[in-house]
Design an enzyme around this catalytic site. Structure first.
Site, mmCIF file in Angstrom:
data_model
loop_
_atom_site.group_PDB
_atom_site.id
_atom_site.type_symbol
_atom_site.label_atom_id
_atom_site.label_comp_id
_atom_site.label_asym_id
_atom_site.label_seq_id
_atom_site.Cartn_x
_atom_site.Cartn_y
_atom_site.Cartn_z
ATOM 1 N N SER A 138 1.410 14.698 -3.729
ATOM 2 C CA SER A 138 1.784 13.282 -4.720
ATOM 3 C C SER A 138 0.284 13.401 -5.439
ATOM 4 C CB SER A 138 1.731 12.141 -3.932
ATOM 5 O OG SER A 138 1.516 11.277 -4.466
ATOM 6 N N TYR A 151 0.206 7.108 3.859
ATOM 7 C CA TYR A 151 0.661 8.101 2.910
ATOM 8 C C TYR A 151 -0.481 8.805 2.222
ATOM 9 C CZ TYR A 151 3.753 9.382 -1.064
ATOM 10 O OH TYR A 151 4.583 10.166 -2.057
ATOM 11 N N LYS A 155 -1.151 12.816 2.262
ATOM 12 C CA LYS A 155 -0.989 13.637 0.905
ATOM 13 C C LYS A 155 -2.371 14.381 0.773
ATOM 14 C CE LYS A 155 3.237 12.721 -0.144
ATOM 15 N NZ LYS A 155 4.162 13.904 0.084
HETATM 16 P P1 NAD Z 1 13.917 10.588 -1.561
HETATM 17 O O1 NAD Z 1 13.804 9.285 -0.540
HETATM 18 O O2 NAD Z 1 14.521 10.247 -2.625
HETATM 19 O O3 NAD Z 1 13.950 11.743 -0.504
HETATM 20 C C1 NAD Z 1 13.338 11.972 0.519
HETATM 21 C C2 NAD Z 1 14.064 13.041 1.336
HETATM 22 O O4 NAD Z 1 13.221 13.178 2.529
HETATM 23 C C3 NAD Z 1 15.446 12.692 1.530
HETATM 24 O O5 NAD Z 1 16.248 13.995 1.334
HETATM 25 C C4 NAD Z 1 15.447 12.239 3.062
HETATM 26 O O6 NAD Z 1 16.766 12.379 3.707
HETATM 27 C C5 NAD Z 1 14.369 13.285 3.548
HETATM 28 N N1 NAD Z 1 13.866 12.767 4.810
HETATM 29 C C6 NAD Z 1 13.141 11.491 5.105
HETATM 30 N N2 NAD Z 1 12.956 11.401 6.368
HETATM 31 C C7 NAD Z 1 13.007 12.602 7.010
HETATM 32 C C8 NAD Z 1 13.169 13.222 8.253
HETATM 33 N N3 NAD Z 1 12.596 12.760 9.207
HETATM 34 N N4 NAD Z 1 13.385 14.540 8.415
HETATM 35 C C9 NAD Z 1 14.177 15.278 7.366
HETATM 36 N N5 NAD Z 1 14.378 14.668 6.224
HETATM 37 C C10 NAD Z 1 13.818 13.325 5.905
HETATM 38 O O7 NAD Z 1 12.428 10.650 -1.901
HETATM 39 P P2 NAD Z 1 11.326 11.390 -3.076
HETATM 40 O O8 NAD Z 1 10.926 10.424 -3.948
HETATM 41 O O9 NAD Z 1 12.432 12.388 -3.578
HETATM 42 O O10 NAD Z 1 10.410 12.089 -2.312
HETATM 43 C C11 NAD Z 1 10.260 13.361 -1.891
HETATM 44 C C12 NAD Z 1 8.567 14.002 -1.507
HETATM 45 O O11 NAD Z 1 8.017 13.689 -2.959
HETATM 46 C C13 NAD Z 1 7.921 13.099 -0.625
HETATM 47 O O12 NAD Z 1 7.146 14.045 -0.024
HETATM 48 C C14 NAD Z 1 7.263 12.279 -1.455
HETATM 49 O O13 NAD Z 1 6.053 11.726 -0.782
HETATM 50 C C15 NAD Z 1 6.921 12.997 -2.708
HETATM 51 N N6 NAD Z 1 6.540 12.124 -3.986
HETATM 52 C C16 NAD Z 1 7.497 11.350 -4.566
HETATM 53 C C17 NAD Z 1 6.898 10.615 -5.502
HETATM 54 C C18 NAD Z 1 8.094 9.578 -6.202
HETATM 55 O O14 NAD Z 1 7.506 8.892 -7.120
HETATM 56 N N7 NAD Z 1 9.074 9.483 -5.833
HETATM 57 C C19 NAD Z 1 5.848 10.705 -6.068
HETATM 58 C C20 NAD Z 1 4.963 11.682 -5.522
HETATM 59 C C21 NAD Z 1 5.240 12.508 -4.435
#
Ligand code: NAD
Length: 256
Positions: A138, A151, A155
Site C-alpha cells: 500500500s 496496517y 505494510k
Molecule cells: P477487499 O476487502 O475488497 O478484499 C479483501 C480480500 O481479502 C477479500 O477477498 C477477502 O475475502 C479476503 N480476506 C480477508 N480476510 C481474509 C482472511 N483471513 N483469509 C483469506 N482471505 C481474507 O479489499 P481490497 O481493497 O481489495 O484489498 C486488497 C489488498 O489491497 C489488501 O492487502 C489491502 O491492504 C490492499 N490495499 C487496498 C487499498 C484500497 O484503497 N482499497 C489501498 C492499498 C492497498
C-alpha cells in the site's frame, strides 16, 4: 504470456485481488482463488476469461490453512508460478484504543501470511528457475496515516519482506516486487467512506471527494484493473530484472 503457468492470488474473491486474478487469467494463467464471501460469482468471472480456476478457503491468519492451500494448488495445477499476496484487512483507531486482537489479526493476515505463502512457494519456483512473487502492500508501506498503526506497520513490513525475498533470489529467474496502491474503491475503502459520511453527516459522494482530496493529488481512485495490468507487467519478460521495488500507483500521494 502466462499460458501453462499457475497464479495463486490470496484474498481474490473481491476488490484488488479479483482484478489481478482476472488480469492474469487474460494472459492465460490457471488461477487459484482464495478469500471469503461469495465464491461462485468470482469463479464464474474468472472462468469466463478461459482460465482453469481452483479455489481454496484458507483463512490467511492460520498457518495450517495456508499450508493446506499451497498443497492444494500444487496438487491441482503442478506448482504455483505466480504468487500474489493480496489478502488484507483494516481497522482504524488511535494507538491507545487499538484493540490488541485487531492488531494481531492485521499483522497475521496482511504480513505473516505472505511469509508463509512465500516460504512454501519458493522451493518449486527454484526448481523451475522461474517465479513471480507480487506483494500487494500500500502507499501505507511507504508513508503513514494517523489511526492506522497496525496496517502501516504490516505494510512497511511487507515492503521489507519483498526486498529480502528479492535479494535472496536475485541471481535466479524468481523476482519479488511490491505494489503500493493509494485509494482504490473496494469494500475495504467503502467502509471508511461510510464511516466518514456518517460521522460528518455528509453524502457518500461528498465523503469520497473529501477522502481523495486529503491525500491523493489526482483526486481519482486507482482501479483494480489498472493494478492488474501492473501485476501483468511484473510477470512479463521485460520485468526480469525488476527486483525488490515498491511501486506506488497512488495518484501522486507519496510524491508530496
Ligand atoms: P477487499 O476487502 O475488497 O478484499 C479483501 C480480500 O481479502 C477479500 O477477498 C477477502 O475475502 C479476503 N480476506 C480477508 N480476510 C481474509 C482472511 N483471513 N483469509 C483469506 N482471505 C481474507 O479489499 P481490497 O481493497 O481489495 O484489498 C486488497 C489488498 O489491497 C489488501 O492487502 C489491502 O491492504 C490492499 N490495499 C487496498 C487499498 C484500497 O484503497 N482499497 C489501498 C492499498 C492497498
Amino acid at each position: 504470456m502466462l499460458k501453462g503457468k499457475t497464479a495463486l492470488v490470496t484474498g481474490s474473491t473481491s476488490g484488488i485481488g479479483l482484478g489481478i486474478a482476472k488480469a492474469l487469467a487474460r494472459q492465460g494463467a490457471n488461477i487459484v482463488l482464495n478469500g471469503f464471501g461469495d465464491v461462485d460469482g468470482p469463479k464464474a468471472e474468472v472462468s469466463a476469461l478461459g482460465a482453469k480456476v481452483g479455489y481454496h478457503a484458507a483463512d490467511m491468519s492460520k498457518a495450517g490453512d495456508i499450508e493446506a492451500m499451497m498443497k492444494y494448488a500444487a496438487e491441482t495445477f503442478g506448482r504455483v508460478d505466480v504468487l500474489v499476496n493480496n489478502a488484507g484487512i483494516q481497522h482504524v483507531a488511535p494507538v491507545e484504543d487499538f484493540p490488541p486482537e485487531r492488531w494481531d489479526a492485521i499483522l497475521a493476515i496482511n504480513l505473516t501470511s505472505a511469509f508463509h505463502t512465500t516460504r512454501l512457494a519458493l522451493p518449486a519456483m527454484k526448481k523451475a528457475n522461474w517465479g513471480r512473487i507480487i506483494n500487494i502492500a500500500s502507499v501505507h508501506g511507504l508513508v503513514a496515516s494517523a489511526q492506522k498503526s497496525a496496517y502501516v506497520a504490516a505494510k512497511h513490513g511487507i515492503v521489507g519482506l519483498t526486498k529480502v525475498t528479492a535479494l535472496e533470489n536475485a541471481t535466479t529467474g524468481i523476482t519479488c516486487n511490491a505494489i503500493c496502491p493509494g485509494w482504490v474503491l473496494t469494500p475495504l475503502v467503502q467502509k471508511q467512506v461510510d464511516a466518514r459520511a456518517a460521522q460528518a453527516c455528509i453524502s457518500n459522494e461528498e465523503a469520497k471527494k473529501q477522502l481523495l482530496a486529503e491525500k491523493e493529488p489526482s483526486l481519482q481512485f486507482t482501479t483494480p484493473e489498472e493494478l492488474g495490468e501492473l501485476a501483468v507487467f511484473f510477470c512479463s519478460a521485460a520485468a526480469n530484472n525488476v527486483r525488490g521495488v515498491a511501486w506506488n500507483m497512488d495518484g501522486g500521494w507519496a510524491a508530496q
